[in-house]
Design an enzyme around this catalytic site. Structure first.
Site, PDB file in Angstrom:
ATOM      1  N   GLU A  40       0.224  -0.272   2.320  1.00  0.00           N
ATOM      2  CA  GLU A  40       0.033   0.151   3.710  1.00  0.00           C
ATOM      3  C   GLU A  40      -1.410  -0.095   4.139  1.00  0.00           C
ATOM      4  OE1 GLU A  40      -0.540   4.530   5.817  1.00  0.00           O
ATOM      5  OE2 GLU A  40       0.840   4.341   4.125  1.00  0.00           O
ATOM      6  N   LYS A 129       7.439  11.201   5.842  1.00  0.00           N
ATOM      7  CA  LYS A 129       6.197  11.349   5.095  1.00  0.00           C
ATOM      8  C   LYS A 129       5.776  12.824   5.165  1.00  0.00           C
ATOM      9  CE  LYS A 129       1.284  10.135   5.602  1.00  0.00           C
ATOM     10  NZ  LYS A 129       0.340   9.195   6.236  1.00  0.00           N
TER      11      LYS A 129
END
Length: 211
Positions: A40, A129
């Site tokens: 990411e 998340k």
């Protein structure tokens, strides 16, 4: 294999965050060589979109490249245009979720409480998340949340150290996101060899849970 399927299989997302993204490509190469292939690039790092685009253009087939700290729909569009195949936010940004669904890419919004997690899932999240995971209560918190919400895939992130990654997975997490404890000082010119060793350590610990 889709981005979410790869995250599910590898169970680790490396979170690249620094004051600028000048070294992200080098870091991503080191991580991928060690077996961490879900990476990411955080948009809060200066130059991250340009770095993401350049790395995506390399078309390394084993790397699933995502964008993190995506806070609005325009940023979501820009990240996907640059090559991101999944989007991650630190909070429940409904416009990011909507844009990700429109663009056909998985979105992992940030949430902490059971109410937020459920809201994110109902809004169309591919997984949620859980942030900040360590401060929320660690693996025990993930296990507690999954008791009433076992159908929601959780990716705890925030303050997770390498030695505790396996505990989160055993608690029921789909995958774990690691930033600073994995990257160390690599983003600011630190030793890439040491980063490689940390990555191998993490991959080994995760592999023990999967075996």
């Amino acid at each position: 294999m889709t981005a979410l399927e790869t995250i599910t299989r590898t169970r680790v997302v490396a979170v690249l965050r620094a004051s600028d993204a000048a070294r992200f490509a080098d870091i991503a190469e080191v991580l991928a060589d060690a077996g961490i292939t879900c990476i990411e690039f955080t948009l809060s790092s200066a130059g991250s979109l340009e770095a993401l685009r350049k790395f995506a253009d390399l078309r390394r087939p084993d790397v699933v490249l995502g964008a993190g700290t995506v806070l609005d729909a325009a940023s979501a569009s820009a990240a996907v245009e640059a090559g991101a195949t999944y989007l991650i936010s630190p909070a429940l940004c409904l416009d990011v979720l909507d844009r990700g669904i429109e663009l056909g890419v998985p979105v992992l919004p940030g949430a902490c409480t059971p109410s937020e997690i459920l809201q994110a899932w109902r809004a169309g999240a591919s997984a949620v998340k859980v942030f900040p995971a360590a401060q929320a209560g660690g693996p025990a918190y993930i296990e507690a949340v999954r008791a009433p919400l076992p159908h929601i895939p959780l990716v705890p992130t925030g303050g997770i150290v390498i030695s505790e990654a396996a505990a989160y997975l055993r608690a029921g997490a789909l995958a774990v996101g690691l930033g600073g404890p994995l990257l160390g000082d690599a983003g600011t010119g630190g030793d890439l060899g040491a980063l490689h060793e940390r990555a191998l350590d993490l991959v080994g610990r995760v592999g023990e849970v999967q075996s």
